[in-house]
Design a protein around this motif. Structure first.
Motif, PDB file in Angstrom:
ATOM      1  N   TYR A   1       3.860  -6.297 -16.739  1.00  0.00           N
ATOM      2  CA  TYR A   1       3.501  -5.885 -18.088  1.00  0.00           C
ATOM      3  C   TYR A   1       2.058  -5.389 -18.054  1.00  0.00           C
ATOM      4  O   TYR A   1       1.170  -6.064 -17.531  1.00  0.00           O
TER       5      TYR A   1
ATOM      6  N   TYR B   1      -6.481  -2.303 -23.830  1.00  0.00           N
ATOM      7  CA  TYR B   1      -7.178  -2.767 -25.016  1.00  0.00           C
ATOM      8  C   TYR B   1      -8.402  -1.884 -25.231  1.00  0.00           C
ATOM      9  O   TYR B   1      -9.033  -1.413 -24.274  1.00  0.00           O
TER      10      TYR B   1
ATOM     11  N   MET C   1      -1.157  -3.410 -20.162  1.00  0.00           N
ATOM     12  CA  MET C   1      -1.726  -3.149 -21.475  1.00  0.00           C
ATOM     13  C   MET C   1      -3.079  -2.467 -21.361  1.00  0.00           C
ATOM     14  O   MET C   1      -3.785  -2.612 -20.351  1.00  0.00           O
TER      15      MET C   1
ATOM     16  N   TYR D   1       0.956  -0.590 -24.683  1.00  0.00           N
ATOM     17  CA  TYR D   1       1.700  -1.650 -23.984  1.00  0.00           C
ATOM     18  C   TYR D   1       2.851  -1.008 -23.239  1.00  0.00           C
ATOM     19  O   TYR D   1       3.628  -0.263 -23.828  1.00  0.00           O
TER      20      TYR D   1
ATOM     21  N   LEU E   1     -10.280  -1.654 -21.783  1.00  0.00           N
ATOM     22  CA  LEU E   1      -9.940  -2.700 -20.815  1.00  0.00           C
ATOM     23  C   LEU E   1      -8.477  -2.599 -20.449  1.00  0.00           C
ATOM     24  O   LEU E   1      -7.616  -2.557 -21.329  1.00  0.00           O
TER      25      LEU E   1
ATOM     26  N   GLU F   1       4.132 -10.112 -28.063  1.00  0.00           N
ATOM     27  CA  GLU F   1       3.475 -11.219 -27.375  1.00  0.00           C
ATOM     28  C   GLU F   1       2.037 -10.917 -27.038  1.00  0.00           C
ATOM     29  O   GLU F   1       1.361 -11.683 -26.399  1.00  0.00           O
ATOM     30  N   THR F   2       1.595  -9.785 -27.490  1.00  0.00           N
ATOM     31  CA  THR F   2       0.218  -9.383 -27.285  1.00  0.00           C
ATOM     32  C   THR F   2      -0.749 -10.446 -27.745  1.00  0.00           C
ATOM     33  O   THR F   2      -0.516 -11.144 -28.729  1.00  0.00           O
ATOM     34  N   GLN F   3      -1.807 -10.546 -27.017  1.00  0.00           N
ATOM     35  CA  GLN F   3      -2.879 -11.446 -27.439  1.00  0.00           C
ATOM     36  C   GLN F   3      -3.755 -10.737 -28.466  1.00  0.00           C
ATOM     37  O   GLN F   3      -4.192  -9.618 -28.266  1.00  0.00           O
TER      38      GLN F   3
ATOM     39  N   LEU G   1      -5.304  -4.350 -29.080  1.00  0.00           N
ATOM     40  CA  LEU G   1      -4.290  -3.702 -28.254  1.00  0.00           C
ATOM     41  C   LEU G   1      -4.144  -2.237 -28.625  1.00  0.00           C
ATOM     42  O   LEU G   1      -4.010  -1.883 -29.801  1.00  0.00           O
TER      43      LEU G   1
ATOM     44  N   PRO H   1       5.587  -6.072 -27.048  1.00  0.00           N
ATOM     45  CA  PRO H   1       4.190  -6.073 -27.494  1.00  0.00           C
ATOM     46  C   PRO H   1       3.902  -7.153 -28.527  1.00  0.00           C
ATOM     47  O   PRO H   1       2.743  -7.449 -28.796  1.00  0.00           O
TER      48      PRO H   1
END
Lengths: 111, 118
Positions: A32, A36, A34, A49, A88, B105-107, A46, B103
């Motif tokens: 997974y 940011y 991502m 994703y 990030l 579960e994104t922080q 976010l 997504p």
């Protein structure tokens, strides 16, 4: 050696440029991925994703994942001054598990 | 809208003081995390919690402890602050692992607390 490598920049581009941001990683278990965005004096939020390899597009932003090369990218088209921030990359092995972050790339888009 | 709040934006403490950093989330998230962010090192995980009264060490737990007495609140404690703990501290929360696979579960991150230890 860091698990996730990201060029910290700084990167400075003129308004309207195409921006390419990249991360490499060493752990083949990451699935997974991502991106940011963090504005100055704020927490990360976010942006994109993706799961496994492939491309994902959202407006001016495109995220690419190449698991065979352990390489992920974020492209920003028609960059705007409001895109100036630190970007990030982050990745995890399973959904909801702890994230491993890159160092972040500081981007400035000049009007 | 998910909201993660942190008790202070800026803190100045002296070496040896006990420091409490509080984090509250309003989305009923099971998971909560504490990171510190330093130039050249990025975000590093200090501790995390998957449930009330549960805690797991992250990558750099030394010198820190945590407390999770209520689901919405996760506290980071510096038992005896030192100058090398001067940093930006970020709290995050996310849904539980078992419930989601996307997504969601994104922080979600709070605004951060910039701590200076003199």
């Amino acid at each position: 050696q860091k698990e996730v490598e990201q060029d910290p920049g700084p990167l400075s581009v003129p308004e309207g440029a195409i921006v390419s941001l990249n991360c490499t990683y060493s752990n083949s278990a990451f699935q997974y991925f991502m991106w940011y965005r963090q504005y100055s004096r704020k927490g990360p939020e976010l942006l994109m994703y993706t799961y496994s390899s492939g491309n994902k597009e959202d407006g001016r932003f495109t995220a690419q994942v190449d698991k065979s090369s352990k390489y992920i990218s974020l492209f920003i088209r028609d960059s705007q001054p409001s895109d100036s921030a630190t970007y990030l990359c982050a990745m995890s092995q399973t959904s909801g598990s702890r994230l491993t972050f890159g160092e972040g790339t500081q981007l400035t888009v000049n009007p | 809208d998910v909201k993660v709040t942190q008790s202070s934006r800026y803190l100045v403490k002296r070496t040896g003081e006990k420091v409490f950093l509080e984090c509250v989330q309003d989305m009923d998230h099971e998971n909560m995390f504490w990171y510190r962010q330093d130039p050249g090192l990025g975000l590093r995980l200090i501790y995390f919690s998957y449930d009330v009264k549960m805690k797991e060490k992250g990558d750099i737990p030394e010198g820190y402890s945590v407390s999770r007495e209520k689901k919405e609140r996760f506290s980071l404690i510096l038992e005896s602050a030192s100058t090398n703990q001067t940093s930006m501290y970020l709290c995050a929360s996310s849904l539980a692992l078992r419930e989601v696979s996307g997504p969601q579960e994104t922080q979600y991150f709070g605004p951060g607390t910039r701590l200076l230890v003199l």
